[in-house]
Scaffold this motif. Structure first.
Motif, PDB file in Angstrom:
ATOM      1  N   ARG A  94       0.826  -1.215   0.000  1.00 39.84           N
ATOM      2  CA  ARG A  94       0.000   0.000   0.000  1.00 39.84           C
ATOM      3  C   ARG A  94       0.855   1.258   0.000  1.00 39.84           C
ATOM      4  N   SER A  95       2.072   1.138   0.527  1.00 40.41           N
ATOM      5  CA  SER A  95       2.956   2.312   0.610  1.00 40.41           C
ATOM      6  C   SER A  95       3.731   2.566  -0.688  1.00 40.41           C
ATOM      7  N   THR A  96       3.640   1.655  -1.650  1.00 42.03           N
ATOM      8  CA  THR A  96       4.335   1.865  -2.925  1.00 42.03           C
ATOM      9  C   THR A  96       3.647   3.018  -3.657  1.00 42.03           C
ATOM     10  N   PRO A  97       4.411   4.041  -4.012  1.00 42.97           N
ATOM     11  CA  PRO A  97       3.805   5.222  -4.635  1.00 42.97           C
ATOM     12  C   PRO A  97       3.173   4.944  -5.998  1.00 42.97           C
ATOM     13  N   LYS A  98       2.087   5.651  -6.278  1.00 45.26           N
ATOM     14  CA  LYS A  98       1.399   5.529  -7.567  1.00 45.26           C
ATOM     15  C   LYS A  98       2.286   5.978  -8.724  1.00 45.26           C
ATOM     16  N   PHE A  99       3.274   6.832  -8.460  1.00 38.06           N
ATOM     17  CA  PHE A  99       4.161   7.229  -9.548  1.00 38.06           C
ATOM     18  C   PHE A  99       5.048   6.068  -9.998  1.00 38.06           C
ATOM     19  N   LEU A 100       5.058   4.968  -9.239  1.00 42.24           N
ATOM     20  CA  LEU A 100       5.756   3.742  -9.661  1.00 42.24           C
ATOM     21  C   LEU A 100       4.783   2.708 -10.227  1.00 42.24           C
ATOM     22  N   THR A 101       3.621   2.573  -9.602  1.00 43.58           N
ATOM     23  CA  THR A 101       2.675   1.521 -10.010  1.00 43.58           C
ATOM     24  C   THR A 101       1.736   1.961 -11.122  1.00 43.58           C
ATOM     25  N   GLY A 102       1.601   3.270 -11.315  1.00 39.87           N
ATOM     26  CA  GLY A 102       0.667   3.754 -12.327  1.00 39.87           C
ATOM     27  C   GLY A 102      -0.753   3.416 -11.945  1.00 39.87           C
ATOM     28  N   LYS A 103      -1.508   2.895 -12.903  1.00 41.62           N
ATOM     29  CA  LYS A 103      -2.928   2.578 -12.658  1.00 41.62           C
ATOM     30  C   LYS A 103      -3.123   1.205 -12.016  1.00 41.62           C
ATOM     31  N   PHE A 104      -2.032   0.540 -11.661  1.00 46.81           N
ATOM     32  CA  PHE A 104      -2.102  -0.834 -11.166  1.00 46.81           C
ATOM     33  C   PHE A 104      -1.930  -0.909  -9.647  1.00 46.81           C
ATOM     34  N   HIS A 105      -2.309  -2.047  -9.075  1.00 47.37           N
ATOM     35  CA  HIS A 105      -2.062  -2.340  -7.662  1.00 47.37           C
ATOM     36  C   HIS A 105      -0.895  -3.315  -7.558  1.00 47.37           C
ATOM     37  N   SER A 106      -0.104  -3.345  -8.603  1.00 44.35           N
ATOM     38  CA  SER A 106       1.032  -4.255  -8.683  1.00 44.35           C
ATOM     39  C   SER A 106       2.271  -3.452  -9.073  1.00 44.35           C
ATOM     40  N   ILE A 107       3.411  -4.116  -8.959  1.00 46.51           N
ATOM     41  CA  ILE A 107       4.689  -3.527  -9.359  1.00 46.51           C
ATOM     42  C   ILE A 107       5.469  -4.604 -10.108  1.00 46.51           C
ATOM     43  N   ALA A 108       6.179  -4.198 -11.146  1.00 47.11           N
ATOM     44  CA  ALA A 108       6.994  -5.135 -11.918  1.00 47.11           C
ATOM     45  C   ALA A 108       8.419  -5.097 -11.362  1.00 47.11           C
ATOM     46  N   VAL A 109       8.959  -6.276 -11.046  1.00 45.67           N
ATOM     47  CA  VAL A 109      10.297  -6.366 -10.458  1.00 45.67           C
ATOM     48  C   VAL A 109      11.133  -7.424 -11.178  1.00 45.67           C
ATOM     49  N   ARG A 110      12.447  -7.189 -11.200  1.00 45.53           N
ATOM     50  CA  ARG A 110      13.351  -8.163 -11.831  1.00 45.53           C
ATOM     51  C   ARG A 110      14.657  -8.223 -11.058  1.00 45.53           C
ATOM     52  N   PHE A 111      15.091  -9.447 -10.816  1.00 45.54           N
ATOM     53  CA  PHE A 111      16.442  -9.633 -10.302  1.00 45.54           C
ATOM     54  C   PHE A 111      17.372  -9.519 -11.491  1.00 45.54           C
ATOM     55  N   CYS A 112      18.337  -8.647 -11.386  1.00 46.87           N
ATOM     56  CA  CYS A 112      19.279  -8.438 -12.480  1.00 46.87           C
ATOM     57  C   CYS A 112      20.680  -8.748 -11.982  1.00 46.87           C
ATOM     58  N   GLU A 113      21.320  -9.688 -12.653  1.00 45.34           N
ATOM     59  CA  GLU A 113      22.657 -10.123 -12.252  1.00 45.34           C
ATOM     60  C   GLU A 113      23.778  -9.314 -12.900  1.00 45.34           C
ATOM     61  N   HIS A 114      23.435  -8.354 -13.751  1.00 46.78           N
ATOM     62  CA  HIS A 114      24.472  -7.560 -14.411  1.00 46.78           C
ATOM     63  C   HIS A 114      25.308  -6.848 -13.344  1.00 46.78           C
ATOM     64  N   SER A 115      26.623  -6.895 -13.502  1.00 49.82           N
ATOM     65  CA  SER A 115      27.516  -6.316 -12.487  1.00 49.82           C
ATOM     66  C   SER A 115      27.262  -4.825 -12.278  1.00 49.82           C
ATOM     67  N   ALA A 116      26.868  -4.104 -13.312  1.00 47.39           N
ATOM     68  CA  ALA A 116      26.605  -2.668 -13.167  1.00 47.39           C
ATOM     69  C   ALA A 116      25.410  -2.435 -12.246  1.00 47.39           C
ATOM     70  N   VAL A 117      24.346  -3.211 -12.429  1.00 54.83           N
ATOM     71  CA  VAL A 117      23.160  -3.072 -11.584  1.00 54.83           C
ATOM     72  C   VAL A 117      23.509  -3.433 -10.150  1.00 54.83           C
ATOM     73  N   LYS A 118      24.257  -4.491  -9.989  1.00 56.85           N
ATOM     74  CA  LYS A 118      24.670  -4.927  -8.648  1.00 56.85           C
ATOM     75  C   LYS A 118      25.449  -3.813  -7.946  1.00 56.85           C
ATOM     76  N   GLN A 119      26.434  -3.257  -8.625  1.00 51.77           N
ATOM     77  CA  GLN A 119      27.251  -2.198  -8.028  1.00 51.77           C
ATOM     78  C   GLN A 119      26.425  -0.942  -7.737  1.00 51.77           C
ATOM     79  N   LEU A 120      25.584  -0.552  -8.674  1.00 53.49           N
ATOM     80  CA  LEU A 120      24.781   0.658  -8.478  1.00 53.49           C
ATOM     81  C   LEU A 120      23.847   0.522  -7.283  1.00 53.49           C
ATOM     82  N   CYS A 121      23.133  -0.592  -7.199  1.00 59.84           N
ATOM     83  CA  CYS A 121      22.202  -0.796  -6.089  1.00 59.84           C
ATOM     84  C   CYS A 121      22.943  -0.862  -4.754  1.00 59.84           C
TER      85      CYS A 121
END
Length: 183
Positions: A94-121
């Protein structure tokens, strides 16, 4: 720019480009409405569509995911290894902002193994929004130079190679396994 400079841009609510499994992504701090609005304006993307969040692990995604209806099979599916990058549509908290979910009550997520994503996060301390780095109507960028050609020489881009995937991630519903976008 190097990784520290890109992380600094993220912490200052800027939009950056970074390599993912197949193409460059445009990302920002998903906790910053200012940053997400900049991203949506840059992409000319309506807020109603919602955004994907990427992370190397569950820790950065859990604040956005409502796990109350998860069963063992959902955890297995979410954390599975697949032949193509796979984004899962999951219930949003419920706390996930609408600017992320848009018109949905869901959120799209992905585990990304790319080293750049890992380092950035890990260095920024949060997941990243992820939408393909391209202007409306143009092909997604596969190199840092293509990002600069579309967004300008001064655009903050992490100049590393994309992964080996041929296509952007496929998108599926975690509970039904319904395919929304072919990978």
């Amino acid at each position: 720019m190097n990784i520290q400079q890109i992380v600094e841009q993220l912490k200052q609510d800027q939009v950056i480009a970074y390599p993912t499994e197949a193409v460059f992504g445009l990302g920002c701090n998903p906790n910053s409405e200012v940053a997400v609005q900049k991203l949506l304006a840059l992409k000319q993307r309506p807020v109603e569509k919602g955004l994907i969040l990427v992370s190397p692990n569950l820790d950065y995604l859990l604040p956005f995911i409502d796990v109350s209806r998860f069963k063992e099979e959902h955890w297995v599916r979410l954390s599975g290894q697949y032949s193509v990058p796979t984004t899962w549509v999951v219930p949003a908290t419920r706390s996930t902002p609408k600017f992320l979910t848009g018109k949905f009550h869901s959120i799209a997520v992905r585990f990304c193994e790319h080293s750049a994503v890992k380092q950035l996060c890990e260095q920024a301390g949060f997941a990243l929004t992820s939408t393909s780095a391209n202007l409306t109507g143009l092909t997604p960028c596969r190199t840092a130079q293509q990002v600069r050609e579309q967004f300008g020489e001064d655009f903050p881009v992490l100049d590393l190679a994309v992964g080996q995937a041929t296509n952007p991630s496929e998108i599926r519903d975690l509970f039904t396994n319904q395919l929304f976008r072919q990978g």
